[in-house]
Design an enzyme around this catalytic site. Structure first.
Site, PDB file in Angstrom:
ATOM      1  N   CYS A  78       0.871  -1.182   0.000  1.00  0.00           N
ATOM      2  CA  CYS A  78       0.000   0.000   0.000  1.00  0.00           C
ATOM      3  C   CYS A  78       0.903   1.225   0.000  1.00  0.00           C
ATOM      4  O   CYS A  78       2.110   1.110  -0.220  1.00  0.00           O
ATOM      5  CB  CYS A  78      -0.958  -0.003   1.202  1.00  0.00           C
ATOM      6  SG  CYS A  78      -0.137   0.023   2.809  1.00  0.00           S
ATOM      7  N   THR A  79       0.357   2.404   0.252  1.00  0.00           N
ATOM      8  CA  THR A  79       1.133   3.641   0.137  1.00  0.00           C
ATOM      9  C   THR A  79       2.281   3.711   1.129  1.00  0.00           C
ATOM     10  O   THR A  79       3.436   3.902   0.757  1.00  0.00           O
ATOM     11  CB  THR A  79       0.221   4.862   0.324  1.00  0.00           C
ATOM     12  OG1 THR A  79      -0.859   4.787  -0.604  1.00  0.00           O
ATOM     13  CG2 THR A  79       0.994   6.153   0.096  1.00  0.00           C
TER      14      THR A  79
END
Length: 462
Positions: free
Chosen positions: A325-326
């Site tokens: 994810c980020t």
């Protein structure tokens, strides 16, 4: 106010460290409080990672027990199976040292029969040597960070964060909960450096290190204002943290380890059917940037992720899953949820997220832009454009909000199409927006072509 360490210290009063011996820890662990179990899990993960790292001969080779391992998953399996007793003994030693430190710190303060107010000013750095201009002007940064830890008084931490950010003239968003803190703030480099220092020196968050803060070029102008609040979860997945703890998360892989795993996956091409590279972000994030050959669910919110997993369990059955994810926080809860279903062979997650990966591999296997939740919308490390204009299909990856009042959809409309009046997310909104008078009351549910054609929870297949 009783802190997390105070509660842990109270638990220690009637606990004999002998109960933590490897042979019977699984039974005795059930008798410990949730706080102590989290401390132990933290020590075990750290010990396991250190043990594996001690066997590393080179970037992709580990030597142990006269054997050579060329895959991270292989050395992990070997250590878990062969060195279980060693890991338990090392974990016990680390755990005892940690608890001894907690007990010493807790007992150094005189107990009070009354709840005394905490002076949060002691947690705010002295800025007398800093000019107002240094906090307001100059090169800027945006920080992204999180820390899972038990907070006895999230309201107090919330008040401190608000005061700290205001003192340093930072803008952004900070979520506080009993399970920890999650934030992204922007300001000058001087201000953000002071913020990191204040976080790392705080008695609760001193388990954080400077490397835990992801940075990018930006500043206070990247956010409209400062929003600090107390919530049930520090990342909104919609699952009660008391029912599903982050401590159940998958194995963390450093960026270089994750890079090797992805490289191995891509080298097998279409013949690889035992590994899934899973993007657990929202569809509008993965649309403008993603890892090659990943599975990117077409979901709009992270709170849809649990339902996505439930409705696609066969997709993950007996698979090795590489999640990203980020910045890493969504993988903490997302991997824990996936592991709770007991269908995957292995679950790994990218430590530090795409942010940290791009710091080491700007021209690696992640292509396109990295979506960020601020006024920039995206940051880049390579020149690839993997998305298209909504209207003419030309390469385009610069998001803007739909021009229709109260529609919160993001739209990819190139400069030429925008000049031609195509500023909405879809034809329905484009028509609806013509001659529209702004209303003081938003509609109960946002509806347009974008929401109509996309199922809430997609059914995927490899």
């Amino acid at each position: 106010m009783m802190t997390t360490d105070d509660m842990a210290c109270n638990e220690l009063i009637n606990i004999d460290v002998d109960i933590l011996a490897p042979h019977d820890f699984k039974q005795e662990k059930l008798k410990l409080s949730a706080t102590l179990r989290k401390y132990y899990s933290f020590c075990k993960r750290r010990t396991f990672g250190t043990f594996v790292a001690s066997k590393k001969a080179s970037t992709t080779v580990w030597n142990c027990c006269g054997q050579t391992f060329k895959e991270l998953s292989s050395i992990h399996k070997h250590v878990a199976k062969t060195h279980d007793t060693d890991i338990h003994q090392l974990t016990q030693s680390t755990f005892e040292v940690l608890l001894s430190k907690i007990e010493k710190e807790a007992t150094s303060q005189q107990p009070s029969t009354e709840k005394e107010p905490v002076d949060i000013s002691s947690w705010i750095p002295d800025t007398s040597h800093i000019t107002g201009d240094q906090l307001h002007n100059g090169p800027g940064k945006v920080l992204l960070h999180y820390c899972y830890c038990q907070l006895a008084d999230p309201q107090l931490i919330c008040a401190w964060q608000k005061a700290l950010c205001e003192k340093l003239q930072l803008t952004g968003k900070v979520r506080v909960a009993t399970e920890g803190i999650n934030g992204t703030v922007g300001g000058t480099k001087v201000a953000t450096d002071l913020y990191i220092k204040a976080m790392c020196s705080h008695p609760i968050f001193n388990i954080m290190e400077k490397e835990d803060f992801k940075t990018s070029n930006g500043g206070a102008e990247c956010f409209c204002d400062l929003r600090v609040g107390v919530y049930k979860e520090i990342v909104p997945m919609g699952v009660d943290p008391d029912a599903l703890s982050y401590s159940l998360a998958g194995t963390h892989l450093e960026p270089e380890e994750f890079h090797k795993e992805v490289e191995a996956l891509l080298s097998k091409g279409d013949s690889c059917n035992d590994t899934i590279l899973l993007d657990c972000r929202n569809f509008y994030e993965s649309r403008i940037g993603q890892f090659s050959q990943c599975l990117a669910p077409n979901i709009r919110k992270f709170s849809y992720f649990p339902d996505y997993v439930d409705q696609n369990l066969d997709l993950f059955r007996d698979k090795k899953v590489l999640m990203y994810c980020t910045g890493g926080i969504r993988c903490e809860r997302g991997s824990a949820y996936l592991r709770s279903k007991d269908v995957c062979k292995e679950v790994y997650q990218l430590k530090g997220g795409i942010h940290k990966y791009l710091e080491q591999f700007p021209e690696g296997f992640y292509r396109g832009k990295l979506f960020v939740f601020d006024e920039r919308y995206a940051i880049s490390s390579n020149s690839d454009i993997i998305s298209e204009c909504r209207y003419c299909n030309s390469p385009w990856d610069q998001y803007q909000l739909c021009s229709t009042h109260f529609c919160c959809q993001l739209v990819l409309s190139c400069s030429a199409c925008r000049q031609g009046g195509h500023t909405a997310c879809c034809p329905i909104c484009q028509t609806k927006g013509k001659g529209e008078e702004p209303s003081a009351t938003p509609p109960q549910r946002e509806e347009c072509e974008c929401t109509a054609v996309r199922p809430r929870i997609p059914q995927d297949a490899l």
